[in-house]
Write a protein that holds these residues in place. Structure first.
Motif, PDB file in Angstrom:
ATOM      1  N   ILE A 154     -11.228 -24.823  -0.710  1.00  8.16           N
ATOM      2  CA  ILE A 154     -10.725 -23.833  -1.656  1.00  8.16           C
ATOM      3  C   ILE A 154      -9.205 -23.933  -1.695  1.00  8.16           C
ATOM      4  O   ILE A 154      -8.534 -23.826  -0.659  1.00  8.16           O
ATOM      5  N   SER A 155      -8.662 -24.193  -2.874  1.00  9.77           N
ATOM      6  CA  SER A 155      -7.214 -24.235  -3.062  1.00  9.77           C
ATOM      7  C   SER A 155      -6.730 -22.861  -3.507  1.00  9.77           C
ATOM      8  O   SER A 155      -7.252 -22.297  -4.480  1.00  9.77           O
ATOM      9  N   LEU A 156      -5.750 -22.328  -2.784  1.00  7.89           N
ATOM     10  CA  LEU A 156      -5.213 -21.004  -3.076  1.00  7.89           C
ATOM     11  C   LEU A 156      -3.768 -21.116  -3.554  1.00  7.89           C
ATOM     12  O   LEU A 156      -3.052 -22.046  -3.169  1.00  7.89           O
ATOM     13  N   PRO A 157      -3.316 -20.177  -4.377  1.00  7.39           N
ATOM     14  CA  PRO A 157      -1.904 -20.153  -4.759  1.00  7.39           C
ATOM     15  C   PRO A 157      -1.043 -19.746  -3.562  1.00  7.39           C
ATOM     16  O   PRO A 157      -1.571 -19.378  -2.504  1.00  7.39           O
ATOM     17  N   PRO A 158       0.277 -19.801  -3.695  1.00  7.13           N
ATOM     18  CA  PRO A 158       1.150 -19.464  -2.556  1.00  7.13           C
ATOM     19  C   PRO A 158       0.886 -18.087  -1.954  1.00  7.13           C
ATOM     20  O   PRO A 158       1.059 -17.890  -0.750  1.00  7.13           O
ATOM     21  N   ARG A 159       0.459 -17.147  -2.771  1.00  7.31           N
ATOM     22  CA  ARG A 159       0.156 -15.795  -2.273  1.00  7.31           C
ATOM     23  C   ARG A 159      -1.164 -15.304  -2.856  1.00  7.31           C
ATOM     24  O   ARG A 159      -1.489 -15.566  -3.996  1.00  7.31           O
ATOM     25  N   GLY A 160      -1.899 -14.558  -2.014  1.00  8.00           N
ATOM     26  CA  GLY A 160      -3.133 -13.942  -2.475  1.00  8.00           C
ATOM     27  C   GLY A 160      -4.221 -14.959  -2.770  1.00  8.00           C
ATOM     28  O   GLY A 160      -4.156 -16.113  -2.377  1.00  8.00           O
ATOM     29  N   GLY A 161      -5.235 -14.487  -3.471  1.00  3.79           N
ATOM     30  CA  GLY A 161      -6.323 -15.361  -3.889  1.00  3.79           C
ATOM     31  C   GLY A 161      -7.540 -15.349  -2.992  1.00  3.79           C
ATOM     32  O   GLY A 161      -8.589 -15.908  -3.347  1.00  3.79           O
ATOM     33  N   GLU A 162      -7.446 -14.708  -1.809  1.00  2.00           N
ATOM     34  CA  GLU A 162      -8.575 -14.734  -0.882  1.00  2.00           C
ATOM     35  C   GLU A 162      -9.821 -14.066  -1.468  1.00  2.00           C
ATOM     36  O   GLU A 162     -10.948 -14.580  -1.329  1.00  2.00           O
ATOM     37  N   GLU A 163      -9.639 -12.919  -2.121  1.00  2.00           N
ATOM     38  CA  GLU A 163     -10.796 -12.218  -2.684  1.00  2.00           C
ATOM     39  C   GLU A 163     -11.432 -13.034  -3.805  1.00  2.00           C
ATOM     40  O   GLU A 163     -12.661 -13.086  -3.924  1.00  2.00           O
ATOM     41  N   VAL A 164     -10.601 -13.676  -4.607  1.00  2.00           N
ATOM     42  CA  VAL A 164     -11.131 -14.518  -5.678  1.00  2.00           C
ATOM     43  C   VAL A 164     -11.899 -15.698  -5.085  1.00  2.00           C
ATOM     44  O   VAL A 164     -12.964 -16.072  -5.561  1.00  2.00           O
ATOM     45  N   GLY A 165     -11.353 -16.283  -4.003  1.00  2.74           N
ATOM     46  CA  GLY A 165     -12.028 -17.396  -3.345  1.00  2.74           C
ATOM     47  C   GLY A 165     -13.376 -16.997  -2.790  1.00  2.74           C
ATOM     48  O   GLY A 165     -14.367 -17.722  -2.945  1.00  2.74           O
ATOM     49  N   ALA A 166     -13.432 -15.828  -2.144  1.00  2.00           N
ATOM     50  CA  ALA A 166     -14.703 -15.340  -1.595  1.00  2.00           C
ATOM     51  C   ALA A 166     -15.710 -15.088  -2.710  1.00  2.00           C
ATOM     52  O   ALA A 166     -16.903 -15.379  -2.573  1.00  2.00           O
ATOM     53  N   ALA A 167     -15.235 -14.564  -3.832  1.00  2.00           N
ATOM     54  CA  ALA A 167     -16.130 -14.306  -4.968  1.00  2.00           C
ATOM     55  C   ALA A 167     -16.645 -15.623  -5.559  1.00  2.00           C
ATOM     56  O   ALA A 167     -17.814 -15.710  -5.968  1.00  2.00           O
ATOM     57  N   LEU A 168     -15.788 -16.644  -5.587  1.00  2.00           N
ATOM     58  CA  LEU A 168     -16.220 -17.946  -6.098  1.00  2.00           C
ATOM     59  C   LEU A 168     -17.335 -18.529  -5.233  1.00  2.00           C
ATOM     60  O   LEU A 168     -18.293 -19.112  -5.739  1.00  2.00           O
ATOM     61  N   LEU A 169     -17.200 -18.376  -3.929  1.00  2.00           N
ATOM     62  CA  LEU A 169     -18.233 -18.888  -3.027  1.00  2.00           C
ATOM     63  C   LEU A 169     -19.581 -18.241  -3.315  1.00  2.00           C
ATOM     64  O   LEU A 169     -20.621 -18.917  -3.332  1.00  2.00           O
ATOM     65  N   LYS A 170     -19.573 -16.930  -3.558  1.00  6.14           N
ATOM     66  CA  LYS A 170     -20.827 -16.228  -3.840  1.00  6.14           C
ATOM     67  C   LYS A 170     -21.379 -16.608  -5.211  1.00  6.14           C
ATOM     68  O   LYS A 170     -22.571 -16.874  -5.368  1.00  6.14           O
ATOM     69  N   ALA A 171     -20.495 -16.655  -6.195  1.00  2.00           N
ATOM     70  CA  ALA A 171     -20.942 -16.923  -7.561  1.00  2.00           C
ATOM     71  C   ALA A 171     -21.467 -18.346  -7.731  1.00  2.00           C
ATOM     72  O   ALA A 171     -22.315 -18.607  -8.584  1.00  2.00           O
ATOM     73  N   HIS A 172     -20.952 -19.265  -6.930  1.00  2.00           N
ATOM     74  CA  HIS A 172     -21.327 -20.672  -7.070  1.00  2.00           C
ATOM     75  C   HIS A 172     -22.206 -21.152  -5.916  1.00  2.00           C
ATOM     76  O   HIS A 172     -22.246 -22.341  -5.607  1.00  2.00           O
ATOM     77  N   HIS A 173     -22.924 -20.223  -5.306  1.00  2.00           N
ATOM     78  CA  HIS A 173     -23.749 -20.598  -4.151  1.00  2.00           C
ATOM     79  C   HIS A 173     -24.803 -21.649  -4.522  1.00  2.00           C
ATOM     80  O   HIS A 173     -25.022 -22.609  -3.777  1.00  2.00           O
ATOM     81  N   ALA A 174     -25.442 -21.486  -5.665  1.00  2.00           N
ATOM     82  CA  ALA A 174     -26.467 -22.451  -6.081  1.00  2.00           C
ATOM     83  C   ALA A 174     -25.845 -23.830  -6.314  1.00  2.00           C
ATOM     84  O   ALA A 174     -26.431 -24.859  -5.962  1.00  2.00           O
TER      85      ALA A 174
END
Length: 238
Positions: free
Chosen positions: A38-58
């Motif tokens: 998971i590539s994150l911007p310089p600040r923040g993004g953790e919640e978006v990353g966690a949501a991506l993992l759930k949304a793209h589980h399949a």
């Protein structure tokens, strides 16, 4: 954000990396490294990353299902050497230096040292093949060559640095090319040798590459299909 996912009973690491120039969050499944990136911007993004993992589980499950299985350096394991299957035959009283005899790789000594001993032998074998082939093409092209080495890179099969320097270029290869057929290995040598003349991927570079090795395109296709699996040879099971 989790550090690991369990996909069909298989533990899969999750690695988050901050990228200074990233403007958003990106998700990638690396078949070579065997992990979710998971590539994150310089600040923040953790919640978006966690949501991506759930949304793209399949999607992640589908990707992981296509990953190669690890092949450890263990007694009875079958590994490719020069593109051919070779079975590891270990007995404590065999010679400690591995010996390739037909389709068997015979090696002895303490079992706890087996994996490291085989890896060192394979690295030496790779260099013993790649260095003279590289120097032969460098001499053919009339270009100085300072050093040829092997390492364990995951981003490229070969690299050429210092081609414009007076001391000669330094060419490095992935030692895992020893698992590939000889003609595939030579294609990488020809590619890096062409960079001794052209430090780009211009039409002139590709013309020289094809001149040095007419099978260059075929080798690229072979690596596209089988290259990821070479990175799983010698890897411990999940």
């Amino acid at each position: 954000m989790p550090e690991e996912l369990i996909i069909a009973g298989r533990p899969v690491p999750v690695v988050a990396t901050r990228r200074p120039m990233a403007r958003g969050v990106r998700l990638r499944a690396s078949a070579i490294k065997g992990r979710i990136e998971i590539s994150l911007p310089p600040r923040g993004g953790e919640e978006v990353g966690a949501a991506l993992l759930k949304a793209h589980h399949a999607w992640i499950e589908a990707q992981v299902a296509r990953w190669p299985a690890p092949i450890p350096f263990a007694p009875g394991a079958v590994i490719p050497v020069d593109g051919a299957p070779v079975r590891i035959e270990w007995q404590a009283d065999h010679p400690r230096t591995p010996v390739l005899a037909g389709d068997a790789l015979r090696v002895g000594g303490p079992l706890s040292l087996l994996s490291g001993r085989i890896e060192r032998w394979l690295k030496a074998r790779a260099l013993a093949d790649l260095e003279p082939a590289t120097r032969r093409l460098a001499d053919q092209l009339g270009r100085p060559l300072a050093r040829v080495s092997v390492g364990d890179t995951s981003s490229r099969w070969g690299s050429c640095a210092g081609a414009r320097g007076g001391d000669g270029a330094r060419i490095a290869y992935s030692w895992r090319l020893v698992f590939a057929p000889e003609w595939v290995r030579f294609a990488i040598v020809a590619h890096e040798a062409a960079h001794l003349v052209h430090q780009d991927h211009s039409p002139a570079f590709h013309a020289l590459n094809r001149q040095l090795d007419p099978r260059a395109g075929e080798a690229r296709r072979w690596l596209a299909r089988h290259g990821a699996a070479l990175h799983w040879v010698g890897r411990a099971p999940d």
